[in-house]
Design a protein around this motif. Sequence first.
Motif, PDB file in Angstrom:
ATOM      1  N   THR A  55       0.810  -1.216   0.000  1.00 17.31           N
ATOM      2  CA  THR A  55       0.000   0.000   0.000  1.00 17.31           C
ATOM      3  C   THR A  55       0.845   1.268   0.000  1.00 17.31           C
ATOM      4  OG1 THR A  55      -0.144  -0.002   2.422  1.00 17.31           O
ATOM      5  CG2 THR A  55      -1.914  -1.124   1.212  1.00 17.31           C
ATOM      6  N   MET A  56       2.156   1.100  -0.085  1.00 16.01           N
ATOM      7  CA  MET A  56       3.042   2.252  -0.085  1.00 16.01           C
ATOM      8  C   MET A  56       3.945   2.192  -1.305  1.00 16.01           C
ATOM      9  SD  MET A  56       4.484  -0.465   1.435  1.00 16.01           S
ATOM     10  CE  MET A  56       3.873  -0.587   3.062  1.00 16.01           C
ATOM     11  N   PRO A  57       4.428   3.342  -1.765  1.00 20.53           N
ATOM     12  CA  PRO A  57       5.367   3.320  -2.888  1.00 20.53           C
ATOM     13  C   PRO A  57       6.657   2.604  -2.490  1.00 20.53           C
ATOM     14  CG  PRO A  57       4.615   5.569  -2.427  1.00 20.53           C
ATOM     15  CD  PRO A  57       4.136   4.699  -1.305  1.00 20.53           C
ATOM     16  N   THR A  58       7.185   1.795  -3.403  1.00 20.61           N
ATOM     17  CA  THR A  58       8.426   1.065  -3.159  1.00 20.61           C
ATOM     18  C   THR A  58       9.314   1.164  -4.399  1.00 20.61           C
ATOM     19  OG1 THR A  58       7.467  -1.002  -3.961  1.00 20.61           O
ATOM     20  CG2 THR A  58       7.348  -0.607  -1.584  1.00 20.61           C
ATOM     21  N   CYS A  59      10.567   0.793  -4.230  1.00 19.56           N
ATOM     22  CA  CYS A  59      11.490   0.670  -5.354  1.00 19.56           C
ATOM     23  C   CYS A  59      11.867  -0.804  -5.465  1.00 19.56           C
ATOM     24  CB  CYS A  59      12.723   1.555  -5.154  1.00 19.56           C
ATOM     25  SG  CYS A  59      13.760   1.084  -3.752  1.00 19.56           S
ATOM     26  N   ALA A  60      12.649  -1.155  -6.442  1.00 17.06           N
ATOM     27  CA  ALA A  60      13.041  -2.554  -6.648  1.00 17.06           C
ATOM     28  C   ALA A  60      13.747  -3.118  -5.420  1.00 17.06           C
ATOM     29  CB  ALA A  60      13.930  -2.682  -7.888  1.00 17.06           C
ATOM     30  N   GLU A  61      14.605  -2.327  -4.797  1.00 14.91           N
ATOM     31  CA  GLU A  61      15.354  -2.801  -3.632  1.00 14.91           C
ATOM     32  C   GLU A  61      14.433  -3.068  -2.443  1.00 14.91           C
ATOM     33  OE1 GLU A  61      16.246  -0.343  -5.620  1.00 14.91           O
ATOM     34  OE2 GLU A  61      18.242  -0.903  -6.320  1.00 14.91           O
ATOM     35  N   THR A  62      13.493  -2.155  -2.184  1.00 13.49           N
ATOM     36  CA  THR A  62      12.584  -2.388  -1.062  1.00 13.49           C
ATOM     37  C   THR A  62      11.604  -3.509  -1.384  1.00 13.49           C
ATOM     38  OG1 THR A  62      11.174  -0.527  -1.731  1.00 13.49           O
ATOM     39  CG2 THR A  62      12.771  -0.116   0.025  1.00 13.49           C
ATOM     40  N   ASP A  63      11.164  -3.605  -2.629  1.00 12.14           N
ATOM     41  CA  ASP A  63      10.306  -4.738  -3.022  1.00 12.14           C
ATOM     42  C   ASP A  63      10.992  -6.071  -2.726  1.00 12.14           C
ATOM     43  OD1 ASP A  63       7.954  -3.588  -3.911  1.00 12.14           O
ATOM     44  OD2 ASP A  63       8.602  -3.486  -6.008  1.00 12.14           O
ATOM     45  N   ASP A  91       6.693   6.498   2.191  1.00 13.07           N
ATOM     46  CA  ASP A  91       7.266   6.332   0.858  1.00 13.07           C
ATOM     47  C   ASP A  91       8.566   5.541   0.978  1.00 13.07           C
ATOM     48  OD1 ASP A  91       8.468   6.540  -1.643  1.00 13.07           O
ATOM     49  OD2 ASP A  91       7.947   8.654  -1.893  1.00 13.07           O
ATOM     50  N   LEU A  92       8.557   4.322   0.472  1.00 10.93           N
ATOM     51  CA  LEU A  92       9.742   3.456   0.523  1.00 10.93           C
ATOM     52  C   LEU A  92      10.376   3.315  -0.858  1.00 10.93           C
ATOM     53  CD1 LEU A  92       8.347   0.605   2.823  1.00 10.93           C
ATOM     54  CD2 LEU A  92       9.499   2.719   3.487  1.00 10.93           C
ATOM     55  N   SER A  93      10.223   4.321  -1.683  1.00 13.43           N
ATOM     56  CA  SER A  93      10.707   4.229  -3.059  1.00 13.43           C
ATOM     57  C   SER A  93      12.135   4.726  -3.261  1.00 13.43           C
ATOM     58  CB  SER A  93       9.764   4.991  -3.997  1.00 13.43           C
ATOM     59  OG  SER A  93       9.748   6.368  -3.672  1.00 13.43           O
ATOM     60  N   ASP A  94      12.790   5.138  -2.196  1.00 11.43           N
ATOM     61  CA  ASP A  94      14.169   5.609  -2.293  1.00 11.43           C
ATOM     62  C   ASP A  94      15.115   4.413  -2.157  1.00 11.43           C
ATOM     63  OD1 ASP A  94      16.692   6.745  -2.008  1.00 11.43           O
ATOM     64  OD2 ASP A  94      16.002   8.319  -0.643  1.00 11.43           O
ATOM     65  N   GLU A  95      16.043   4.283  -3.069  1.00 12.34           N
ATOM     66  CA  GLU A  95      17.009   3.177  -3.048  1.00 12.34           C
ATOM     67  C   GLU A  95      17.918   3.211  -1.825  1.00 12.34           C
ATOM     68  OE1 GLU A  95      19.033   3.528  -6.774  1.00 12.34           O
ATOM     69  OE2 GLU A  95      17.298   2.852  -7.923  1.00 12.34           O
ATOM     70  N   ASP A  96      17.923   4.317  -1.103  1.00 10.62           N
ATOM     71  CA  ASP A  96      18.736   4.443   0.106  1.00 10.62           C
ATOM     72  C   ASP A  96      17.869   4.464   1.363  1.00 10.62           C
ATOM     73  OD1 ASP A  96      21.195   4.603  -1.273  1.00 10.62           O
ATOM     74  OD2 ASP A  96      20.815   6.721  -1.710  1.00 10.62           O
ATOM     75  N   ASP A  97      16.647   3.969   1.258  1.00  8.35           N
ATOM     76  CA  ASP A  97      15.729   4.016   2.392  1.00  8.35           C
ATOM     77  C   ASP A  97      16.318   3.315   3.606  1.00  8.35           C
ATOM     78  OD1 ASP A  97      13.272   3.308   4.109  1.00  8.35           O
ATOM     79  OD2 ASP A  97      12.507   4.686   2.600  1.00  8.35           O
ATOM     80  N   ILE A  98      16.008   3.843   4.760  1.00  8.40           N
ATOM     81  CA  ILE A  98      16.556   3.323   6.017  1.00  8.40           C
ATOM     82  C   ILE A  98      16.175   1.859   6.244  1.00  8.40           C
ATOM     83  CG2 ILE A  98      14.627   4.104   7.461  1.00  8.40           C
ATOM     84  CD1 ILE A  98      18.328   4.291   8.461  1.00  8.40           C
ATOM     85  N   ILE A  99      15.031   1.404   5.749  1.00 14.06           N
ATOM     86  CA  ILE A  99      14.653   0.007   6.005  1.00 14.06           C
ATOM     87  C   ILE A  99      15.619  -0.968   5.343  1.00 14.06           C
ATOM     88  CG2 ILE A  99      12.217   0.638   6.228  1.00 14.06           C
ATOM     89  CD1 ILE A  99      11.745  -1.155   3.723  1.00 14.06           C
ATOM     90  N   LEU A 100      16.342  -0.515   4.363  1.00 20.33           N
ATOM     91  CA  LEU A 100      17.293  -1.378   3.667  1.00 20.33           C
ATOM     92  C   LEU A 100      18.552  -1.644   4.498  1.00 20.33           C
ATOM     93  CD1 LEU A 100      16.916   0.144   0.104  1.00 20.33           C
ATOM     94  CD2 LEU A 100      16.010  -2.046   0.918  1.00 20.33           C
ATOM     95  N   HIS A 101      18.665  -0.983   5.640  1.00 14.63           N
ATOM     96  CA  HIS A 101      19.835  -1.160   6.496  1.00 14.63           C
ATOM     97  C   HIS A 101      19.680  -2.318   7.484  1.00 14.63           C
ATOM     98  CE1 HIS A 101      21.954   2.525   5.183  1.00 14.63           C
ATOM     99  NE2 HIS A 101      20.718   2.884   4.864  1.00 14.63           N
ATOM    100  N   GLU A 102      18.525  -2.981   7.462  1.00 13.94           N
ATOM    101  CA  GLU A 102      18.284  -4.168   8.297  1.00 13.94           C
ATOM    102  C   GLU A 102      17.873  -5.311   7.379  1.00 13.94           C
ATOM    103  OE1 GLU A 102      19.041  -4.444  11.350  1.00 13.94           O
ATOM    104  OE2 GLU A 102      19.140  -2.379  12.054  1.00 13.94           O
ATOM    105  N   ASP A 103      17.974  -6.539   7.881  1.00 12.31           N
ATOM    106  CA  ASP A 103      17.631  -7.697   7.054  1.00 12.31           C
ATOM    107  C   ASP A 103      16.200  -8.162   7.294  1.00 12.31           C
ATOM    108  OD1 ASP A 103      17.682  -9.105   9.462  1.00 12.31           O
ATOM    109  OD2 ASP A 103      19.472 -10.248   8.967  1.00 12.31           O
ATOM    110  N   GLU A 104      15.801  -9.165   6.530  1.00  8.93           N
ATOM    111  CA  GLU A 104      14.427  -9.661   6.599  1.00  8.93           C
ATOM    112  C   GLU A 104      14.064 -10.230   7.970  1.00  8.93           C
ATOM    113  OE1 GLU A 104      16.880 -13.037   4.813  1.00  8.93           O
ATOM    114  OE2 GLU A 104      16.723 -10.891   4.457  1.00  8.93           O
TER     115      GLU A 104
END
Length: 101
Positions: free
Chosen positions: A5-13, A46-59
Amino acid sequence: MSTYTMPTCAETDELLEFVVEYMVEELGISRAEAVARINRQWHGQDLSDEDDIILHEDERFWALTIYYEDVPDWSTEADRASWIPKAPPAPDSVYWTVATS
């Protein structure tokens, strides 16, 4: 409607799909519920930034953070038997974007 339900980029997807897989395989919930929980966690962001903070942790980090009220022990061998899961999103909420089976 897209899965999230939020914008994402390939990395966040990609990360979010790994989170879904972890939740299904390790926490024993359905794909639909995992996606709904993720949607609730980040709805309106908005999680569409390739440098989003969520990308700094794992699944694993995100799956446990999203699923449990509290994560008292981050070790992989932690006994989660007494941990309390958060209630899933309401069935009629906007978070459920994947059909339940």
